[in-house]
Design a protein around this motif. Sequence first.
Motif, mmCIF file in Angstrom:
data_model
loop_
_atom_site.group_PDB
_atom_site.id
_atom_site.type_symbol
_atom_site.label_atom_id
_atom_site.label_comp_id
_atom_site.label_asym_id
_atom_site.label_seq_id
_atom_site.Cartn_x
_atom_site.Cartn_y
_atom_site.Cartn_z
ATOM 1 N N TRP A 1 -43.558 4.332 -3.800
ATOM 2 C CA TRP A 1 -43.593 5.428 -2.828
ATOM 3 C C TRP A 1 -43.983 4.906 -1.453
ATOM 4 C CZ3 TRP A 1 -47.905 9.635 -2.661
ATOM 5 C CH2 TRP A 1 -47.548 10.638 -1.744
ATOM 6 N N LEU A 2 -45.261 4.915 -1.119
ATOM 7 C CA LEU A 2 -45.721 4.532 0.213
ATOM 8 C C LEU A 2 -46.509 3.227 0.160
ATOM 9 C CD1 LEU A 2 -47.053 8.019 1.355
ATOM 10 C CD2 LEU A 2 -44.916 6.949 2.080
ATOM 11 N N ASP A 3 -46.354 2.402 1.182
ATOM 12 C CA ASP A 3 -47.192 1.212 1.305
ATOM 13 C C ASP A 3 -48.601 1.627 1.718
ATOM 14 O OD1 ASP A 3 -45.204 -0.669 0.673
ATOM 15 O OD2 ASP A 3 -44.416 -0.583 2.708
ATOM 16 N N ASP A 4 -49.581 0.969 1.122
ATOM 17 C CA ASP A 4 -50.980 1.317 1.396
ATOM 18 C C ASP A 4 -51.763 0.037 1.671
ATOM 19 O OD1 ASP A 4 -53.412 2.782 1.507
ATOM 20 O OD2 ASP A 4 -53.812 2.267 -0.588
ATOM 21 N N PRO A 5 -51.899 -0.355 2.931
ATOM 22 C CA PRO A 5 -52.660 -1.570 3.239
ATOM 23 C C PRO A 5 -54.141 -1.404 2.907
ATOM 24 C CG PRO A 5 -52.080 -0.381 5.249
ATOM 25 C CD PRO A 5 -51.353 0.302 4.132
ATOM 26 N N LEU A 6 -54.726 -2.473 2.391
ATOM 27 C CA LEU A 6 -56.145 -2.489 2.051
ATOM 28 C C LEU A 6 -56.912 -3.283 3.095
ATOM 29 C CD1 LEU A 6 -55.796 -3.305 -1.758
ATOM 30 C CD2 LEU A 6 -55.988 -1.048 -0.707
ATOM 31 N N CYS A 7 -58.225 -3.113 3.100
ATOM 32 C CA CYS A 7 -59.061 -3.892 4.014
ATOM 33 C C CYS A 7 -60.398 -4.181 3.346
ATOM 34 C CB CYS A 7 -59.272 -3.153 5.339
ATOM 35 S SG CYS A 7 -59.995 -1.516 5.185
ATOM 36 N N VAL A 8 -61.029 -5.260 3.776
ATOM 37 C CA VAL A 8 -62.357 -5.624 3.282
ATOM 38 C C VAL A 8 -63.385 -5.096 4.270
ATOM 39 C CG1 VAL A 8 -63.936 -7.530 2.777
ATOM 40 C CG2 VAL A 8 -61.543 -7.652 2.031
ATOM 41 N N LEU A 9 -64.376 -4.385 3.753
ATOM 42 C CA LEU A 9 -65.394 -3.747 4.578
ATOM 43 C C LEU A 9 -66.751 -4.392 4.354
ATOM 44 C CD1 LEU A 9 -64.341 -0.065 3.832
ATOM 45 C CD2 LEU A 9 -63.642 -1.487 5.766
ATOM 46 N N ALA A 10 -67.522 -4.454 5.424
ATOM 47 C CA ALA A 10 -68.852 -5.063 5.371
ATOM 48 C C ALA A 10 -69.837 -4.206 6.154
ATOM 49 C CB ALA A 10 -68.807 -6.476 5.954
ATOM 50 N N THR B 1 -65.219 7.188 -3.610
ATOM 51 C CA THR B 1 -64.922 6.355 -2.446
ATOM 52 C C THR B 1 -65.953 6.554 -1.344
ATOM 53 O OG1 THR B 1 -62.559 6.375 -2.942
ATOM 54 C CG2 THR B 1 -63.191 5.832 -0.689
ATOM 55 N N GLU B 2 -66.336 7.798 -1.096
ATOM 56 C CA GLU B 2 -67.316 8.064 -0.046
ATOM 57 C C GLU B 2 -68.666 7.441 -0.391
ATOM 58 O OE1 GLU B 2 -68.946 8.948 3.412
ATOM 59 O OE2 GLU B 2 -66.825 9.171 2.927
ATOM 60 N N LEU C 1 -75.407 -2.855 0.707
ATOM 61 C CA LEU C 1 -75.452 -3.228 -0.709
ATOM 62 C C LEU C 1 -74.339 -4.190 -1.105
ATOM 63 C CD1 LEU C 1 -76.352 0.211 -2.324
ATOM 64 C CD2 LEU C 1 -77.845 -1.765 -1.972
ATOM 65 N N GLY C 2 -73.393 -4.457 -0.224
ATOM 66 C CA GLY C 2 -72.332 -5.399 -0.553
ATOM 67 C C GLY C 2 -71.068 -5.135 0.228
ATOM 68 N N LEU C 3 -70.026 -5.917 -0.087
ATOM 69 C CA LEU C 3 -68.704 -5.749 0.511
ATOM 70 C C LEU C 3 -67.852 -4.855 -0.387
ATOM 71 C CD1 LEU C 3 -67.851 -9.440 1.543
ATOM 72 C CD2 LEU C 3 -69.220 -7.739 2.777
ATOM 73 N N ALA C 4 -66.765 -4.340 0.165
ATOM 74 C CA ALA C 4 -65.841 -3.527 -0.624
ATOM 75 C C ALA C 4 -64.429 -3.736 -0.118
ATOM 76 C CB ALA C 4 -66.216 -2.053 -0.544
ATOM 77 N N CYS C 5 -63.477 -3.559 -1.025
ATOM 78 C CA CYS C 5 -62.059 -3.600 -0.661
ATOM 79 C C CYS C 5 -61.489 -2.214 -0.923
ATOM 80 C CB CYS C 5 -61.326 -4.651 -1.494
ATOM 81 S SG CYS C 5 -59.550 -4.752 -1.139
ATOM 82 N N LEU C 6 -61.049 -1.546 0.135
ATOM 83 C CA LEU C 6 -60.574 -0.172 0.026
ATOM 84 C C LEU C 6 -59.278 0.034 0.798
ATOM 85 C CD1 LEU C 6 -63.739 2.100 0.479
ATOM 86 C CD2 LEU C 6 -62.374 1.800 -1.583
ATOM 87 N N SER C 7 -58.619 1.137 0.491
ATOM 88 C CA SER C 7 -57.465 1.562 1.268
ATOM 89 C C SER C 7 -57.886 1.778 2.718
ATOM 90 C CB SER C 7 -56.920 2.867 0.686
ATOM 91 O OG SER C 7 -56.039 3.482 1.590
#
Length: 296
Positions: free
Chosen positions: A160-169, A224-225, A235-241
């Motif tokens: 369906w749709l492309d959903d780029p992810l990102c690493v958050l800190a 997610t929130e 508390l750490g890093l995360a990889c999310l949409s």
Amino acid sequence: MHVTLKQLRVFVSITQAGTLTAAAERLNLTKPAISMALRELESHLGHPLFDRFRNRLLLNAYGEQLLPWADELLTRAAMLPRALDESLTGGTLTIGASRTVGTYLLPALIAAFRKETGHHDQRLWISHTSAVCTALARFELDLALVEGEVAQQALEPSPWLDDPLCVLAPVSHSLVGRGVLKLAELEGEAWLIREPGSGSREQFFALIGSRLRYCPVSLELNSTEALLQAVAAGLGLACLSRLAAADALAHGRVKELPLAVPLNRRFHIVLHRDKYRGPLLERFIQHCQSFSLPVR
């Protein structure tokens, strides 16, 4: 042979609920009435539809053959009172979505569909990808919009749709502001991940976790929130949409760590291979296929 809609409705409810008691509660009938309707249906068809195991009823091969037919007949029966009216104004559309899609994309999708068609009777069920696909396989949903891989053979996913992810800190993390990072620079960092069955968790391990030698998990969360709040708290890093992270990034609650490797995934439209696709469902599928991600 005289099979009634009530018998088919009982059969489908037992399939979805797993027990006579649970099916009776769903249909607001007594357990003896449910049991009698099932016996009558099996007698008419000349085959048992379930294997009995303790207190549960497990769909057998005959039941699996009947289920898509029963679902289609019940769907058509529900449409019958408005069959001579505009086909898209009647009937209920039951949509399942994984949490990222359901929270950040589905409201805008539904609003646009209502404006375009005038249809307002949608029921939404949001959970993690695995649970949504299980419900779809049991004909509890008309279709699903998910972010993870689909394993059930009865289901048919379409990209369906492309959903780029990102690493958050956290904003104060030592890697913030260092420019584009190599994946190896994240070695040993603690990670915040979603619960088992989540598409986001699956993609994290596929794109990042499997490429690092040491990838400790700091915390698992089913929201997610809550995950974003945990990143902000250090508390750490995360990889999310990127879709899910947009507001937190815009308000400076978290920072992105840009990586040299691409982090991309796709949302999928998922249908049951044997699901009856009436005009309403077909129109909604077309609407999804023409929909674009909001520009951030």
